[in-house]
Structures are given as C-alpha cells and as structure tokens.
Write an enzyme that holds these catalytic residues in place. Structure first.
Site, short mmCIF file in Angstrom:
data_model
loop_
_atom_site.label_atom_id
_atom_site.label_comp_id
_atom_site.label_asym_id
_atom_site.label_seq_id
_atom_site.Cartn_x
_atom_site.Cartn_y
_atom_site.Cartn_z
N LYS A 57 2.92 1.88 2.32
CA LYS A 57 1.68 1.89 1.54
C LYS A 57 1.06 3.28 1.52
CE LYS A 57 -2.76 -0.64 1.24
NZ LYS A 57 -3.61 -1.64 1.90
N SER A 101 -5.50 -7.97 3.02
CA SER A 101 -4.71 -7.09 2.14
C SER A 101 -3.21 -7.09 2.38
CB SER A 101 -5.24 -5.66 2.23
OG SER A 101 -6.41 -5.53 1.47
N SER A 116 -5.05 -5.55 -1.12
CA SER A 116 -4.83 -4.24 -1.68
C SER A 116 -3.38 -3.74 -1.56
CB SER A 116 -5.74 -3.22 -0.98
OG SER A 116 -5.40 -3.09 0.38
#
Lengths: 473, 97
Positions: free
Chosen positions: A78, A177, A153
């Site tokens: 990420k 997330s 997210s």
C-alpha cells in the site's frame, strides 16, 4: 503451470522445488498488471525494474537452497508504507513525487523474507475513506464489477490480490481499511492487534488506531505474509514486545469446542438481507465444525461511529500538521511563510481537509472536553464491551460490512453515508482486539460477502485458525 | 451543543493552516454540523467516573538508552525538500528585518 493462478503458498512450494523461478512469477505478475490494471487501476506505482532485480537475486538464493519464508514471492505494498527509493504518496497530491530515504519496518521484513516488491497500491488519501474515491490520483475499480468500488482505504491492495496481480499485499487498517476492502473484493484480510506490527515508516493517520494488515487469496496466504512482517521494533514505541509465535503452524483446522459469540448489535437495521443470510449460514457452518455458538451483546456498538469520527480526525489533524511544503512535497509560494503553508495545504483533498477541520475543532479550546474528551471516555466503554465478551467467548463472528460493494459515486457526496461503510469494523480499532474478513459467499449480483471474525488481544492465531477451518470446510 | 457558524469555520481553517475557498467554507459548515449533530448521541451516556482511553493498548514512557546512533545522511534528508541551500531547508523569512 499457470503462474497467475497459484496461491502464495503454492508458489512458495513451487519455487522451493524448482518447478518455476521468481523471475518467471514476477514477470507473470507484471504482464498481468499490464493486461488488467488499465481497467482496475490498483497500482499507483509499478516498481518493475526493482522487482525483476529482486527476483533474479531471489533465484540465486533459491538455487542455493535458501528457505527464507517469502523468498521470490511477488507482493504489493500500500502506498502509505514507505519504500526506500520508490515513490510513496499516501494517495495524496501533497506528497506527489516523495521518495522515502528509508524503508518501513514491514518493508525491511519483506526484504529480509526474500519477497519481491511489485509496486505501490492505491489508497484513499492518507487512508481516509472506504472506497479509494478519495485518492488524489484515481479511483480503483472492483474486479468483480468495474462500476463498483473495491472498498477502502486499502482498495488497491485488495483489488490487486483479487485480480491475481499480486500473491499477497500489505495494507493498513485504522477503522476497517483492510477488512472492508477484503470483504468487497472477495479476499482474506487480517487486521492484527494494535502494536502487533511496528508502524515505523507507515505514514501516520490516527496513531492510536493505525495498524498494518495483510491480504491474501487464502487464509494460509494471509497468515504467511503476516508471519513474515510481524514483530517487535523499538523504533515504534507502541510496538508490543511479545514472544514470537508460529501462526502458520496454528492453522490446524480444528475448532471443536471453540466458543463463538454472535453480537445482536452487528446485525444492523438497513443491512443487506443477503449479507445477513450468508453470514448466518457461515456461523452455522462453524457450529457444524464443532464450535459452540453463543448470543452475546456489545451494548455500546452504536456509539462507536461517532467516537471514531471524533478521535480519528483529532489525531489526524495533529499528524497532518507536518505537511507544510518545507521538508518534502510541493510548495506553493505565497505572500509570506504562513500564507505559503496555507496555500500548500490546499493541495489536500476534500475528505482530508474535512477531517483536519473536524479534528481541529474537536481539540480546540472550549470544545476539547465536549468532543474529544467525551469520545475518549466512551472509547473506554467500548473496550470494556469487548473485554466482557471475551470472558465468555473465544471469537466474535459478524458481517464485515452491512452491504456488498457499492457503486462508484453513490456515496461520494455524503460523508455520513460513506462513514457508515465502516460501522461494523471500526469498534475493533477502538479496542485492543484483532480481526479479519474471510469470504463467505456472494449476493445475487455476484458480489462477494465477508465474514468478520474478531479475536481478543494478540489472539490472531485463534481467528486465523477459525477462518482456516471455515475456508477448508 | 453549540451551533457552528461560518466564522467558526474560518477560525478553525486558520488554526489548521488551511486555505479554503468560499464554496469549501459553506460546504464544510454544513457537513461539519451534520457530523457534530450525529456525535451528540454521546451526550446520552452517563460518563461520571469513566476514565478516558487515549490508547488501544496502554503503554507508558517507552525509553531507549541515551546512546548516540547514526542519523540519516544530510543529502538523504534534504533530497525531497522543495528548496534547499547550504545543507539546510530554505524557507521564506519569518522575522522582520
């Protein structure tokens, strides 16, 4: 052998047995990204050259019989996690072009384990969002239906794993997330206990809630990746110095006598009937496997959302004060220093500004006790709910999200309806529990549904084994 | 709870060092009011004697030994700076001459 179809653990075995090599597996992923990612848009940066170098180095080590845990396995990271020499933006224009001078702890661990890093995945800006629509760059699409969000997210990581563009991926989970996008994309996502994995080098959103998590196509894959990146690190003062555990060995599939609590409060009004049906069926399956199902109550659940949306923005407003255009990121020059800082910070996207405003207000003189102070007290009640529940049960089972993936644009203009996407995941972050999402079926539109399993502090082995037993059945 | 005004929004934006357009100010006034109204549900609870929880897992005073350790090289530290001079970050003047 179709390399893109292999799971992480299958690839690991194939590499060790010399049936394939890391360069071939890495090239297969890079080809797949070229083929698929124009539509899905899960990666912000592809580190192809670096990846192929790492793969070639891994192949040399494999040839020498090196058994490092992820040797030669291509993984996605990420974009909120610092990677030395590879652009890291946290999905924000305010960090456009930022190249970290050091690796995050989890990236050091990936490299130690021999993993190949394919690139950096899309995220809502500073991990603030539930759909990747708040990314400063573009919205990732759900591989199951390109008109829908992948969740967020960590939506880029979840979509990359779901579409076979990585064998596993790292994400972060501040309010859901990792688990919510795992649920939306039909993959497994683990959010370990706060402090289990060092946050050194992870760009901070809300420091009392942030934690790194792992994605995999299977429970075993998710566990293998978790095993590789977990551990104590003194550079993160909230890192927990606890003895090492063999999580992979804990996947026995035996859950006889396990006590599974089902909280009434997690089957909320307005949730998809198909989600409830699938999750209840999954719980019935756990019972068939020998678990004892117990109705429990987490009475303060309804307060978790407002508590979260006071605490997380408050912490974010402090953490994001550092983005001033002085040490990194673009600078917009104004009339004087303060004006320059204000104009530079206008590069934040609308959701980030909204949360900075909310957090600044909640912490400001005259309102601190009314908002932030009150939220911290209610957080105590929420933590106690979990402590009380774990005196009765070993695992809590619930839906991960009240709905399946929603359409792009559907909730973008209404912050409160977007916040509701995390209503079943964020209580855990306020407490000291750990949790995961494991796929448990599809709705009539063909969209994946996730079963959430929540464990007590540092009981990752228990929830992973429960998910493994369910997945194998 | 107190009612939020446009003046409050401007005051908060200044505290947060955010330049907002008039449109943004109006939008945030509505949205922040909605979120704060929603948070008013917390007033239902009797919190007398309930201690605050600033952390998920409470830890205090984590210290390391006072030993000098290597820092990042200056060139690495300055690498991302928008402006630099003489091995330092360059900013606009903040003091009057």
């Amino acid at each position: 052998m179709n390399l893109t179809e292999l799971t992480l653990t299958e690839l690991r075995t194939a590499l060790r047995q010399g049936e394939t090599n890391s360069v071939a597996a890495t090239q297969a992923m890079l080809d797949r990204i070229v083929e698929q990612d124009n539509d899905i848009k899960s990666y912000l940066t592809i580190t192809d050259e670096m990846a192929l170098e790492q793969a070639a180095a891994a192949d040399k080590r494999l040839a020498n019989g090196d058994q490092s845990p992820l040797l030669g396995v291509p993984i996605a990271v990420k974009d909120i996690i610092a990677t030395k020499g590879a652009t890291t933006t946290a999905g924000s224009k305010i960090l456009e072009g930022f190249v970290p001078p050091y690796d995050a702890f989890v990236v050091e661990k990936l490299k130690e384990a021999g993993a190949v890093i394919l690139g950096k995945t899309n995220t809502d800006e500073f991990a603030m969002g539930s759909s990747t629509e708040n990314s400063g760059y573009f919205t990732t699409r759900n591989p199951w239906d390109l008109a829908r969000v992948p969740g967020g997210s960590s939506g880029g990581s979840a979509a990359a794993v779901a579409a076979n563009m990585a064998y596993g991926a790292l994400g972060t989970d501040t309010g859901g997330s990792v688990r919510q996008p795992a649920s939306f994309c039909g993959v497994v996502g683990l959010r370990p206990t706060y402090g289990r994995i060092s946050r050194w080098g992870v760009i901070a959103f809300a420091s009392s809630l942030d934690q790194v998590g792992t994605f995999g196509r299977t429970v075993a894959d998710t566990t293998a990746l978790f095993q590789a990146v977990t551990g104590y690190d003194r550079r993160d003062s909230t890192s927990l110095d606890v003895p090492a555990e063999d999580f992979e060995a804990a996947l026995t599939g035996d859950i006889k006598g396990l006590k599974v609590g089902v909280p009434a409060e997690y089957f909320v009004e307005g949730m998809d009937a198909e989600v409830e049906t699938a999750v209840r069926a999954a719980i019935a399956q756990l019972e068939k496997l020998g678990a004892e199902i117990i109705e429990i109550s987490l009475p303060h659940t309804q307060y978790a959302l407002p508590v979260y949306y006071l605490i997380a923005p408050a912490e974010a407003s402090a953490n994001l004060a550092r983005y001033d255009g002085i040490r990194y990121g673009p600078r917009i020059e104004g009339a004087d220093m303060i004006d320059s800082v204000k104009q530079t910070r206008a590069l934040f996207g609308p959701e980030v500004k909204r949360r900075i405003m909310l957090g600044t207000y909640a912490l400001s003189a005259g309102y601190y006790d009314e908002y932030y102070g009150r939220a911290l007290k209610v957080r105590t009640l929420i933590k106690q709910d979990f402590q009380n529940a774990f005196e009765q049960v070993d695992v809590i089972a619930a839906p991960t999200s009240p709905t399946t993936a929603f359409k792009i644009g559907e909730r973008a203009d209404d912050p409160l309806s977007m916040y509701l996407a995390d209503v079943l995941t964020l209580s855990l972050n306020l407490s000291a529990s750990c949790g995961l999402s494991v796929p448990c079926g599809f709705d009539s539109k063909g969209l994946p549904i996730g079963l959430q399993l929540i464990g007590n502090t540092l009981q990752e082995a228990t929830i992973l084994n429960t998910a493994f037993a369910y997945e194998q059945a | 709870m107190s009612e939020l005004t446009l003046k409050d929004v401007e005051r908060i934006a200044h505290l947060a060092r955010l330049q907002l357009t008039d449109e943004e100010k109006a939008a945030y006034l509505g949205q922040l009011t909605a979120v704060l109204d929603y948070a008013a549900v917390l007033n239902e609870l009797d919190l007398e004697g309930v201690p605050p929880s600033p952390h998920a897992v409470a830890q205090q005073n984590i210290m390391r030994d006072d030993v000098i350790e290597p820092s990042l090289p200056i060139e690495d530290t300055l690498h991302n700076a928008p402006q630099q001079a003489d091995n330092q970050f360059l900013i606009q003047s903040v003091l009057d001459e």
